[in-house]
Scaffold this motif. Sequence first.
Motif, PDB file in Angstrom:
ATOM      1  N   ASP A  90      14.078 136.425 -22.720  1.00  0.00           N
ATOM      2  CA  ASP A  90      13.498 137.332 -23.706  1.00  0.00           C
ATOM      3  C   ASP A  90      14.492 138.409 -24.103  1.00  0.00           C
ATOM      4  O   ASP A  90      15.390 138.777 -23.329  1.00  0.00           O
ATOM      5  CB  ASP A  90      12.234 137.990 -23.159  1.00  0.00           C
ATOM      6  N   LEU A  93      17.652 136.642 -31.275  1.00  0.00           N
ATOM      7  CA  LEU A  93      16.394 136.891 -31.977  1.00  0.00           C
ATOM      8  C   LEU A  93      16.619 137.535 -33.341  1.00  0.00           C
ATOM      9  O   LEU A  93      16.014 137.143 -34.341  1.00  0.00           O
ATOM     10  CB  LEU A  93      15.494 137.805 -31.145  1.00  0.00           C
ATOM     11  N   GLU A 151       1.322 142.920 -30.107  1.00  0.00           N
ATOM     12  CA  GLU A 151       2.007 142.104 -31.089  1.00  0.00           C
ATOM     13  C   GLU A 151       2.625 142.987 -32.153  1.00  0.00           C
ATOM     14  O   GLU A 151       2.031 143.978 -32.576  1.00  0.00           O
ATOM     15  CB  GLU A 151       1.052 141.097 -31.730  1.00  0.00           C
ATOM     16  N   MET A 168       6.304 138.810 -32.874  1.00  0.00           N
ATOM     17  CA  MET A 168       6.802 138.922 -31.503  1.00  0.00           C
ATOM     18  C   MET A 168       5.797 139.670 -30.641  1.00  0.00           C
ATOM     19  O   MET A 168       4.965 140.435 -31.145  1.00  0.00           O
ATOM     20  CB  MET A 168       8.158 139.636 -31.471  1.00  0.00           C
ATOM     21  N   LEU A 209      11.015 141.724 -25.645  1.00  0.00           N
ATOM     22  CA  LEU A 209      10.498 141.076 -26.844  1.00  0.00           C
ATOM     23  C   LEU A 209      10.519 139.557 -26.698  1.00  0.00           C
ATOM     24  O   LEU A 209      11.511 138.990 -26.240  1.00  0.00           O
ATOM     25  CB  LEU A 209      11.345 141.463 -28.066  1.00  0.00           C
ATOM     26  N   HIS A 210       9.430 138.934 -27.110  1.00  0.00           N
ATOM     27  CA  HIS A 210       9.311 137.471 -27.040  1.00  0.00           C
ATOM     28  C   HIS A 210       8.855 136.943 -28.388  1.00  0.00           C
ATOM     29  O   HIS A 210       7.832 137.390 -28.924  1.00  0.00           O
ATOM     30  CB  HIS A 210       8.306 137.080 -25.949  1.00  0.00           C
ATOM     31  N   ASN A 211       9.621 136.016 -28.961  1.00  0.00           N
ATOM     32  CA  ASN A 211       9.261 135.412 -30.245  1.00  0.00           C
ATOM     33  C   ASN A 211       8.027 134.524 -30.063  1.00  0.00           C
ATOM     34  O   ASN A 211       8.041 133.577 -29.267  1.00  0.00           O
ATOM     35  CB  ASN A 211      10.438 134.577 -30.762  1.00  0.00           C
ATOM     36  N   SER A 242       6.453 132.914 -32.678  1.00  0.00           N
ATOM     37  CA  SER A 242       6.250 132.144 -33.913  1.00  0.00           C
ATOM     38  C   SER A 242       5.559 130.812 -33.636  1.00  0.00           C
ATOM     39  O   SER A 242       4.604 130.438 -34.338  1.00  0.00           O
ATOM     40  CB  SER A 242       7.586 131.884 -34.604  1.00  0.00           C
TER      41      SER A 242
END
Length: 358
Positions: free
Chosen positions: A18, A39, A85, A98, A117-119, A121
């Motif tokens: 992440d 990212l 989010e 994210m 932070l984590h994508n 999508s």
Amino acid sequence: MATDSETRLKSIVQTAVDGIITIDERGSIDTFNAAAERLFGYRANEVIGKNVSMLMPSPYRDQDDEFLAQYLATGDKKIIGIGREAVGRRKDGSTFPMHLSVGEMRLGDKRFFTGILHNISDRKQAEERALQEERLAAIGQMIGVVTQESRNVLQRMVANLEMAAMEIEDRPEALEYISRTQAAQDDLHHLYEELRSYAARITLERELCRVDHLVGQVLNDISASHKSRQIRLRPNNNGCDTRCEVDPFRMNQVFRNMVENSLAACADPLSIELLLSDTEFKGRAAVDLCYRDNGTGLNEEQRRRMFEPFFTTKTKGTGLGMAISKRIVEAHGGQMAVGGKVTPGGAEFLITLPRQSA
């Protein structure tokens, strides 16, 4: 000189999956790990010392400045220690959803904030697809009932019109009106079937198939029913193995929709170029298929709305064919998009299909 623990910590941060970003009390970026670089598309030296708001589109950038200022002034934790989010903004201006978790730390008399932070999508797309499938399933049930009842009514109408036609065989003008009514019935039946097909849940019966052969089969079938048209296929496999695990019936629907659209848009001779190549899609081996015709091309509105349900430029048609095609390709785990540019060089569609089912 860095201690072993500092070196270990730095290594953990840099190799984390992440994105990890630290900022100071003013919102200036202090550290930016390798995952954050991937990212956002920035190198660390491009962002360090700059305000973190550059990584967020409005209104998120303004909100985060307000949250940070309010926390420093009042201690009210609206974002600190809470996962939420948000939306990130890449270097190229594109955005992505994210999950953001913010923590606080002190180093001496200085205060810093760490964002992880984590994508999300893929998760968002999966949720949207699941919600769409639920909606379509409900619509499909309703349409199934309407279609069945309408089919019964249409069958009675057909029978009565055929009997009426036999009674007035010597009246050609009246027979012409009956013929037009029967054609309208056929159009209505086709509309019901398209609606049912669009709303129904897509189930696949996969086989190992050469996708270029499927296109060829569709063209042979269509040529047989359009004998007055001149149709040419120009395949180019580029040495690519075109075999994929697909449902041949469903993929034939996709290719038939594209070819029939080309027939409506192109004068003779219709020339279809098919380019296939190896690729990767979401970490899996896949095949790219580029379909081009020699028509007048697509304008900006057509490109933007091509897969929108009920959008059509034909005088006759439901506008569901390409929407159904996109759903079929996505059900295979692939993607379908409009390719090329807004030019008179013909329409272009891009399909990516994983070689094997997940």
